[in-house]
Every structure is written in C-alpha cells, then in structure tokens.
Design a protein around this motif. Sequence first.
Motif, PDB file in Angstrom:
ATOM      1  N   ILE A  10       0.843  -1.193   0.000  1.00 29.94           N
ATOM      2  CA  ILE A  10       0.000   0.000   0.000  1.00 29.94           C
ATOM      3  C   ILE A  10       0.879   1.244   0.000  1.00 29.94           C
ATOM      4  O   ILE A  10       0.573   2.246  -0.629  1.00 29.94           O
ATOM      5  N   GLY A  11       2.002   1.155   0.684  1.00 30.94           N
ATOM      6  CA  GLY A  11       2.903   2.301   0.740  1.00 30.94           C
ATOM      7  C   GLY A  11       2.614   3.142   1.961  1.00 30.94           C
ATOM      8  O   GLY A  11       1.710   2.889   2.738  1.00 30.94           O
ATOM      9  N   GLY A  12       3.398   4.144   2.121  1.00 38.11           N
ATOM     10  CA  GLY A  12       3.226   5.025   3.263  1.00 38.11           C
ATOM     11  C   GLY A  12       4.377   4.869   4.236  1.00 38.11           C
ATOM     12  O   GLY A  12       5.154   3.928   4.171  1.00 38.11           O
ATOM     13  N   ASP A  13       4.465   5.829   5.103  1.00 37.61           N
ATOM     14  CA  ASP A  13       5.535   5.832   6.090  1.00 37.61           C
ATOM     15  C   ASP A  13       4.913   5.566   7.454  1.00 37.61           C
ATOM     16  O   ASP A  13       4.137   6.371   7.964  1.00 37.61           O
ATOM     17  N   PHE A  14       5.262   4.431   8.041  1.00 38.55           N
ATOM     18  CA  PHE A  14       4.690   4.041   9.318  1.00 38.55           C
ATOM     19  C   PHE A  14       5.774   4.050  10.380  1.00 38.55           C
ATOM     20  O   PHE A  14       6.909   3.638  10.128  1.00 38.55           O
ATOM     21  N   THR A  15       5.405   4.514  11.557  1.00 34.53           N
ATOM     22  CA  THR A  15       6.331   4.489  12.685  1.00 34.53           C
ATOM     23  C   THR A  15       5.700   3.681  13.811  1.00 34.53           C
ATOM     24  O   THR A  15       4.484   3.714  14.018  1.00 34.53           O
ATOM     25  N   LEU A  16       6.535   2.975  14.522  1.00 33.25           N
ATOM     26  CA  LEU A  16       6.078   2.169  15.644  1.00 33.25           C
ATOM     27  C   LEU A  16       6.059   3.040  16.889  1.00 33.25           C
ATOM     28  O   LEU A  16       7.066   3.631  17.269  1.00 33.25           O
ATOM     29  N   VAL A  17       4.894   3.114  17.516  1.00 34.25           N
ATOM     30  CA  VAL A  17       4.740   3.916  18.721  1.00 34.25           C
ATOM     31  C   VAL A  17       4.457   2.966  19.876  1.00 34.25           C
ATOM     32  O   VAL A  17       3.489   2.197  19.839  1.00 34.25           O
ATOM     33  N   LEU A  18       5.322   3.004  20.869  1.00 36.28           N
ATOM     34  CA  LEU A  18       5.150   2.146  22.035  1.00 36.28           C
ATOM     35  C   LEU A  18       4.695   2.984  23.227  1.00 36.28           C
ATOM     36  O   LEU A  18       5.330   3.980  23.566  1.00 36.28           O
ATOM     37  N   PRO A  19       3.624   2.566  23.879  1.00 34.35           N
ATOM     38  CA  PRO A  19       3.151   3.306  25.060  1.00 34.35           C
ATOM     39  C   PRO A  19       3.987   2.918  26.286  1.00 34.35           C
ATOM     40  O   PRO A  19       3.650   2.016  27.035  1.00 34.35           O
ATOM     41  N   TRP A  20       5.110   3.593  26.489  1.00 34.13           N
ATOM     42  CA  TRP A  20       6.063   3.218  27.531  1.00 34.13           C
ATOM     43  C   TRP A  20       5.448   3.289  28.924  1.00 34.13           C
ATOM     44  O   TRP A  20       5.766   2.460  29.788  1.00 34.13           O
ATOM     45  N   ALA A  21       4.584   4.239  29.176  1.00 33.72           N
ATOM     46  CA  ALA A  21       3.956   4.353  30.496  1.00 33.72           C
ATOM     47  C   ALA A  21       3.090   3.134  30.780  1.00 33.72           C
ATOM     48  O   ALA A  21       3.124   2.571  31.886  1.00 33.72           O
ATOM     49  N   ARG A  22       2.324   2.707  29.807  1.00 35.20           N
ATOM     50  CA  ARG A  22       1.457   1.542  29.996  1.00 35.20           C
ATOM     51  C   ARG A  22       2.279   0.265  30.133  1.00 35.20           C
ATOM     52  O   ARG A  22       1.977  -0.594  30.957  1.00 35.20           O
ATOM     53  N   ILE A  23       3.343   0.139  29.361  1.00 33.68           N
ATOM     54  CA  ILE A  23       4.218  -1.036  29.466  1.00 33.68           C
ATOM     55  C   ILE A  23       4.870  -1.073  30.846  1.00 33.68           C
ATOM     56  O   ILE A  23       4.948  -2.130  31.483  1.00 33.68           O
ATOM     57  N   GLY A  24       5.324   0.078  31.336  1.00 29.91           N
ATOM     58  CA  GLY A  24       5.912   0.156  32.670  1.00 29.91           C
ATOM     59  C   GLY A  24       4.922  -0.211  33.757  1.00 29.91           C
ATOM     60  O   GLY A  24       5.267  -0.902  34.719  1.00 29.91           O
ATOM     61  N   LEU A  25       3.685   0.232  33.612  1.00 30.00           N
ATOM     62  CA  LEU A  25       2.647  -0.097  34.593  1.00 30.00           C
ATOM     63  C   LEU A  25       2.364  -1.593  34.600  1.00 30.00           C
ATOM     64  O   LEU A  25       2.250  -2.210  35.670  1.00 30.00           O
ATOM     65  N   ILE A  26       2.287  -2.198  33.446  1.00 30.09           N
ATOM     66  CA  ILE A  26       2.031  -3.638  33.356  1.00 30.09           C
ATOM     67  C   ILE A  26       3.181  -4.428  33.972  1.00 30.09           C
ATOM     68  O   ILE A  26       2.955  -5.395  34.714  1.00 30.09           O
ATOM     69  N   VAL A  27       4.406  -4.008  33.718  1.00 29.26           N
ATOM     70  CA  VAL A  27       5.567  -4.693  34.303  1.00 29.26           C
ATOM     71  C   VAL A  27       5.565  -4.538  35.820  1.00 29.26           C
ATOM     72  O   VAL A  27       5.837  -5.490  36.558  1.00 29.26           O
ATOM     73  N   ALA A  28       5.250  -3.350  36.318  1.00 29.38           N
ATOM     74  CA  ALA A  28       5.215  -3.116  37.759  1.00 29.38           C
ATOM     75  C   ALA A  28       4.139  -3.974  38.430  1.00 29.38           C
ATOM     76  O   ALA A  28       4.385  -4.571  39.489  1.00 29.38           O
ATOM     77  N   VAL A  29       2.974  -4.066  37.829  1.00 33.23           N
ATOM     78  CA  VAL A  29       1.905  -4.893  38.387  1.00 33.23           C
ATOM     79  C   VAL A  29       2.307  -6.366  38.371  1.00 33.23           C
ATOM     80  O   VAL A  29       2.049  -7.104  39.318  1.00 33.23           O
TER      81      VAL A  29
END
Length: 52
Positions: A5-24
């Motif tokens: 399809i084309g286009g420029d895609f960037t991967l966005v990681l929600p670091w705050a949510r990942i940190g919260l999940i790891v802490a829990v």
Amino acid sequence: MVARIGGDFTLVLPWARIGLIVAVAVVAALLASVLPARRALSRPVVASLGAD
C-alpha cells in the motif's frame, strides 16, 4: 500487505502503559511467592516433610 500500500509508518510504544504492566506483574509475582513462603516458615520443617 502494508508495504504494498505504501506510506511511512512508525512504531509507537506506550512506555507508560508497558511500565505499569511490568510493575503490576512484579508485585503479583512477589505476593505469589512471599505469602506462601511466610506461611511455610511458620510450620516446623519435620512436620511439613511428614505431610508430603
């Protein structure tokens, strides 16, 4: 399919949510291991071995 399809895609990681999940997960793991260990310490070792 996305590359066709084309286009420029960037991967966005929600670091705050990942940190919260790891802490829990760490807190849950500690509770799951510490509470049974404290209960086991209150019993004599010989009596615990005899129960198995």
